[in-house]
Design a protein around this motif. Structure first.
Motif, PDB file in Angstrom:
ATOM      1  N   LEU A 113       0.624  -1.287  -0.095  1.00 20.82           N
ATOM      2  CA  LEU A 113      -0.179  -0.143   0.142  1.00 20.82           C
ATOM      3  C   LEU A 113       0.894   1.307   0.164  1.00 20.82           C
ATOM      4  O   LEU A 113       0.499   2.050  -0.745  1.00 20.82           O
ATOM      5  CB  LEU A 113      -1.026   0.008   1.264  1.00 20.82           C
ATOM      6  CG  LEU A 113      -2.191  -0.970   0.991  1.00 20.82           C
ATOM      7  CD1 LEU A 113      -2.843  -0.764   2.376  1.00 20.82           C
ATOM      8  CD2 LEU A 113      -2.823  -0.681  -0.024  1.00 20.82           C
ATOM      9  N   VAL A 114       2.056   1.304   0.889  1.00 20.23           N
ATOM     10  CA  VAL A 114       2.927   2.313   1.061  1.00 20.23           C
ATOM     11  C   VAL A 114       3.366   2.560  -0.666  1.00 20.23           C
ATOM     12  O   VAL A 114       3.649   3.573  -1.072  1.00 20.23           O
ATOM     13  CB  VAL A 114       3.789   2.312   1.998  1.00 20.23           C
ATOM     14  CG1 VAL A 114       5.019   3.297   2.055  1.00 20.23           C
ATOM     15  CG2 VAL A 114       3.178   2.312   3.317  1.00 20.23           C
ATOM     16  N   LEU A 115       4.199   1.637  -1.147  1.00 16.98           N
ATOM     17  CA  LEU A 115       4.747   1.450  -2.286  1.00 16.98           C
ATOM     18  C   LEU A 115       3.655   1.948  -3.388  1.00 16.98           C
ATOM     19  O   LEU A 115       4.156   2.654  -4.332  1.00 16.98           O
ATOM     20  CB  LEU A 115       5.152   0.207  -2.701  1.00 16.98           C
ATOM     21  CG  LEU A 115       6.455  -0.236  -1.700  1.00 16.98           C
ATOM     22  CD1 LEU A 115       6.769  -1.719  -2.362  1.00 16.98           C
ATOM     23  CD2 LEU A 115       7.740   0.738  -1.833  1.00 16.98           C
ATOM     24  N   LEU A 116       2.451   1.587  -3.413  1.00 17.02           N
ATOM     25  CA  LEU A 116       1.594   2.139  -4.278  1.00 17.02           C
ATOM     26  C   LEU A 116       1.314   3.551  -4.212  1.00 17.02           C
ATOM     27  O   LEU A 116       1.294   4.190  -5.211  1.00 17.02           O
ATOM     28  CB  LEU A 116       0.321   0.823  -4.350  1.00 17.02           C
ATOM     29  CG  LEU A 116      -0.810   1.243  -5.325  1.00 17.02           C
ATOM     30  CD1 LEU A 116      -0.454   1.028  -6.806  1.00 17.02           C
ATOM     31  CD2 LEU A 116      -2.009   0.431  -5.032  1.00 17.02           C
ATOM     32  N   ALA A 117       1.149   4.046  -3.157  1.00 15.68           N
ATOM     33  CA  ALA A 117       0.679   5.380  -2.683  1.00 15.68           C
ATOM     34  C   ALA A 117       1.788   6.107  -3.325  1.00 15.68           C
ATOM     35  O   ALA A 117       1.761   7.163  -4.164  1.00 15.68           O
ATOM     36  CB  ALA A 117       0.680   5.800  -1.491  1.00 15.68           C
ATOM     37  N   ARG A 118       3.312   5.797  -3.156  1.00 23.35           N
ATOM     38  CA  ARG A 118       4.115   6.396  -3.690  1.00 23.35           C
ATOM     39  C   ARG A 118       4.218   6.493  -5.160  1.00 23.35           C
ATOM     40  O   ARG A 118       4.800   7.502  -5.842  1.00 23.35           O
ATOM     41  CB  ARG A 118       5.711   5.614  -3.216  1.00 23.35           C
ATOM     42  CG  ARG A 118       5.901   6.179  -1.481  1.00 23.35           C
ATOM     43  CD  ARG A 118       6.943   5.611  -1.054  1.00 23.35           C
ATOM     44  NE  ARG A 118       8.286   5.637  -1.993  1.00 23.35           N
ATOM     45  CZ  ARG A 118       9.280   5.106  -1.879  1.00 23.35           C
ATOM     46  NH1 ARG A 118       9.446   4.140  -0.780  1.00 23.35           N
ATOM     47  NH2 ARG A 118      10.542   5.112  -2.705  1.00 23.35           N
ATOM     48  N   VAL A 119       4.047   5.343  -5.649  1.00 22.87           N
ATOM     49  CA  VAL A 119       4.185   5.209  -7.304  1.00 22.87           C
ATOM     50  C   VAL A 119       2.939   6.250  -7.696  1.00 22.87           C
ATOM     51  O   VAL A 119       3.368   6.904  -8.985  1.00 22.87           O
ATOM     52  CB  VAL A 119       3.987   3.909  -7.829  1.00 22.87           C
ATOM     53  CG1 VAL A 119       3.890   3.913  -9.151  1.00 22.87           C
ATOM     54  CG2 VAL A 119       5.217   2.870  -7.254  1.00 22.87           C
ATOM     55  N   ARG A 120       1.823   6.058  -7.353  1.00 22.27           N
ATOM     56  CA  ARG A 120       0.981   7.028  -7.948  1.00 22.27           C
ATOM     57  C   ARG A 120       1.098   8.497  -7.598  1.00 22.27           C
ATOM     58  O   ARG A 120       0.740   9.504  -8.682  1.00 22.27           O
ATOM     59  CB  ARG A 120      -0.567   6.671  -7.354  1.00 22.27           C
ATOM     60  CG  ARG A 120      -1.088   5.302  -7.429  1.00 22.27           C
ATOM     61  CD  ARG A 120      -2.451   4.950  -7.211  1.00 22.27           C
ATOM     62  NE  ARG A 120      -2.912   3.741  -7.753  1.00 22.27           N
ATOM     63  CZ  ARG A 120      -4.145   3.123  -7.342  1.00 22.27           C
ATOM     64  NH1 ARG A 120      -4.776   3.743  -6.621  1.00 22.27           N
ATOM     65  NH2 ARG A 120      -4.232   2.097  -8.014  1.00 22.27           N
ATOM     66  N   VAL A 121       1.868   8.953  -6.529  1.00 19.22           N
ATOM     67  CA  VAL A 121       2.108  10.291  -6.397  1.00 19.22           C
ATOM     68  C   VAL A 121       3.154  10.811  -7.437  1.00 19.22           C
ATOM     69  O   VAL A 121       3.071  11.637  -8.183  1.00 19.22           O
ATOM     70  CB  VAL A 121       2.550  10.570  -4.977  1.00 19.22           C
ATOM     71  CG1 VAL A 121       3.317  11.970  -4.993  1.00 19.22           C
ATOM     72  CG2 VAL A 121       1.393  10.388  -4.018  1.00 19.22           C
ATOM     73  N   ALA A 122       4.029   9.952  -7.725  1.00 17.98           N
ATOM     74  CA  ALA A 122       5.260  10.221  -8.531  1.00 17.98           C
ATOM     75  C   ALA A 122       4.566  10.037 -10.031  1.00 17.98           C
ATOM     76  O   ALA A 122       4.948  11.158 -10.878  1.00 17.98           O
ATOM     77  CB  ALA A 122       6.160   9.004  -8.513  1.00 17.98           C
ATOM     78  N   GLU A 123       3.505   9.196 -10.560  1.00 16.66           N
ATOM     79  CA  GLU A 123       3.055   9.470 -11.609  1.00 16.66           C
ATOM     80  C   GLU A 123       2.132  10.759 -11.967  1.00 16.66           C
ATOM     81  O   GLU A 123       2.127  11.172 -12.871  1.00 16.66           O
ATOM     82  CB  GLU A 123       1.881   8.183 -11.872  1.00 16.66           C
ATOM     83  CG  GLU A 123       2.748   6.998 -12.152  1.00 16.66           C
ATOM     84  CD  GLU A 123       1.817   5.554 -11.905  1.00 16.66           C
ATOM     85  OE1 GLU A 123       0.538   5.718 -11.610  1.00 16.66           O
ATOM     86  OE2 GLU A 123       2.232   4.524 -12.344  1.00 16.66           O
ATOM     87  N   ARG A 124       1.448  11.136 -10.815  1.00 18.13           N
ATOM     88  CA  ARG A 124       0.681  12.342 -10.813  1.00 18.13           C
ATOM     89  C   ARG A 124       1.441  13.477 -10.998  1.00 18.13           C
ATOM     90  O   ARG A 124       1.398  14.501 -11.928  1.00 18.13           O
ATOM     91  CB  ARG A 124      -0.162  12.534  -9.638  1.00 18.13           C
ATOM     92  CG  ARG A 124      -1.514  12.155  -9.576  1.00 18.13           C
ATOM     93  CD  ARG A 124      -2.287  12.606  -8.608  1.00 18.13           C
ATOM     94  NE  ARG A 124      -3.095  11.457  -8.002  1.00 18.13           N
ATOM     95  CZ  ARG A 124      -3.042  11.002  -6.756  1.00 18.13           C
ATOM     96  NH1 ARG A 124      -2.212  11.646  -5.817  1.00 18.13           N
ATOM     97  NH2 ARG A 124      -3.574   9.715  -6.263  1.00 18.13           N
TER      98      ARG A 124
END
Length: 109
Positions: free
Chosen positions: A89-100
């Motif tokens: 969940l933490v990794l997914l949140a970091r990836v989505r923020v980076a994509e945004r």
């Protein structure tokens, strides 16, 4: 002697990384496409804990004592999957923020 132990541990780690089923699954889950499956993968911990309990019952009922290492491996794998759920969940949140941020930068430029 220390060099031999170091090299042997490297080979064992490489073997475990490539050929053990739980490590293969966790490597697939760490990819971008696999991060969303972190929480459902935690259900595999239930299966591993059940197998560990089954091994314990079998040993108590006069099965081979060699099932103890299998039980320890099952418990270890269960904890790996239990811990990976929140980590994913933490990794997914970091990836989505980076994509945004990347999309925002691309739209500005």
């Amino acid at each position: 002697m220390l060099r031999f132990i170091w090299i042997a541990s490297l080979y064992v780690r490489a073997f475990m990384r490539r050929l053990m089923p739980t490590n293969i699954v966790l490597d697939k889950l760490r990819s971008r496409r696999g991060l969303k499956w972190g929480i459902p993968a935690m259900l595999l911990a239930v299966v591993y804990f059940y197998l560990a309990a089954l091994m314990s019952v079998l040993v108590e009922h006069d099965a081979s004592k060699w099932l103890y290492p299998v039980m320890v491996v099952c418990v270890w794998n269960a904890f790996k999957f239990l811990l990976y759920g929140p980590v994913s969940l933490v990794l997914l949140a970091r990836v989505r923020v980076a994509e945004r941020h990347a999309i925002r930068r691309a739209s500005i430029a």
